[in-house]
Motif scaffolding. Sequence first.
Motif, short mmCIF file in Angstrom:
data_model
loop_
_atom_site.label_atom_id
_atom_site.label_comp_id
_atom_site.label_asym_id
_atom_site.label_seq_id
_atom_site.Cartn_x
_atom_site.Cartn_y
_atom_site.Cartn_z
N PRO A 42 47.28 35.55 47.10
CA PRO A 42 46.82 34.39 47.02
C PRO A 42 46.07 34.20 48.16
O PRO A 42 44.71 33.20 48.04
N LEU B 58 48.95 37.21 37.05
CA LEU B 58 48.13 36.91 38.13
C LEU B 58 48.54 37.32 39.52
O LEU B 58 47.58 37.20 40.41
N ASP B 59 49.47 37.55 39.98
CA ASP B 59 49.91 37.85 40.96
C ASP B 59 49.16 39.39 41.63
O ASP B 59 49.33 39.45 42.70
N PRO C 86 41.88 26.76 33.03
CA PRO C 86 42.90 27.75 33.37
C PRO C 86 42.67 28.10 34.76
O PRO C 86 41.58 27.89 35.30
N PRO C 87 43.50 28.78 35.14
CA PRO C 87 43.22 29.35 36.66
C PRO C 87 42.14 30.27 36.77
O PRO C 87 42.12 31.18 35.88
N LEU C 88 41.34 30.16 37.87
CA LEU C 88 40.23 30.97 37.82
C LEU C 88 40.72 32.47 38.16
O LEU C 88 39.87 33.36 37.71
N MET C 89 41.88 32.69 38.78
CA MET C 89 42.44 33.96 38.67
C MET C 89 42.38 34.63 37.39
O MET C 89 42.59 35.84 37.21
N ARG C 90 42.63 34.00 36.45
CA ARG C 90 42.79 34.62 34.96
C ARG C 90 41.52 35.14 34.63
O ARG C 90 41.56 36.36 34.27
N ALA D 208 42.60 35.54 46.57
CA ALA D 208 42.01 35.02 45.59
C ALA D 208 40.75 34.09 45.90
O ALA D 208 39.72 33.58 44.99
#
Length: 420
Positions: free
Chosen positions: A414, A320-321, A285-289, A417
């Motif tokens: 972005p 996520l944004d 999964p995205p690390l941002m999650r 992040a």
Amino acid sequence: MDIQRKLAILADAAKYDASCASSGSQPRDSLGGRGIGSTEGAGICHSYAPDGRCISLLKVLLTNHCQYDCLYCVNRASSNVPRARFRVEEVVQLTLDFYRRNCIEGLFLSSGIVKSPDHTMEQVVEVARQLREEHDFRGYIHLKTIPDASDELLARAGRYADRLSINVELPTAEGLRALAPEKDESAIRRSMARLRLRIDDTREEARRVLPIRALPGAAPAAAKPPPFAPAGQSTQMIVGADATDDRHILASSATLYGAYKLRRVYYSAFSPIPDAARALPLAAPPLMREHRLYQADWLMRFYGFEHQEIVASPDGLLRLDVDPKLAWALAHAERFPVDLNHAPREMLLRVPGLGVKAVERLLQARRVRRVRADDLRRLHVPARKVLPFVVADGHRPAANAMAMSGSAAAAAEPAQAALF
């Protein structure tokens, strides 16, 4: 196998466990020429405690052999990875050697399950016992406990460790049954409950022993009870190994905080492993999650948010944004702008850009005089982030200021992040 090779294997095998912060431990040091180690100060730092201190721990497994075959674990019984096993004395000596070189502040020790939970837990506890009793080690010790281990072993672990942790592994019982059928969700919760009771009982007993100097001829004061896991207990959830959404993850965390008084719930983004089972996702999964979950967790613990109000999207996932606090503010435009001179503390904490310390400073400042927009900069508050959501003397935001703030934050994410 030489000890350097063992260390390379078992330190790498431990990297997937995120639950190792040293905040909350009792201060101990080696002043006066007694003992070795300290729970304060810093060596070569690898992580941060919630209070902002850099901390460094020797983070290893006693062994990566394991009789369980959890599908998400790189050390599962069927995994084709190099195996190694430390002797108790080797972990003790490594900890002391690394400390003397100023590389670490303490030890984080976990293990795969070999022979039986009690056999494994006994060896983990013996490492801590030798460090404390034979070497007078005063540094931080975090032990990962085995859910099915006996009460007596858990009690011994708490005498030597600053923090104990038991990983719930996955957010739901259904996920655990699907990916780790040999693990018992009920046993994990029972062990957490036993630890909470022992921690609570020890603290209550310590409170009853008042530090009052005894009068001449009076009976000596009762001895203060030995500490039991003074930094409390924590746990970890794997994010993205199953289909559980963020709404259910935060609900599970809220239950854990409420039922077991955990110090922290750690979130670890699933990392694809070699020879993975078909039941697992092919991509991480995205690390941002993971980062957004930590931010949402912070809102529950320190900002008065309920878990059910943080995730508003129909798919149950955090945006996520933008960060969760800003997302909540944009979704509740009717609650803004907030008047800095009259709003209660609870509402000030919901203003994007205002942290707990900043809110306390604002509350103190407005007792003396009315707050102006310029005061935000003097209070070291990110004014550009706050001003679209607040009213103060000499300031009222434009009608579209909130929407513009949300768009600017989304565009900046972005680039930001990479910092997390």
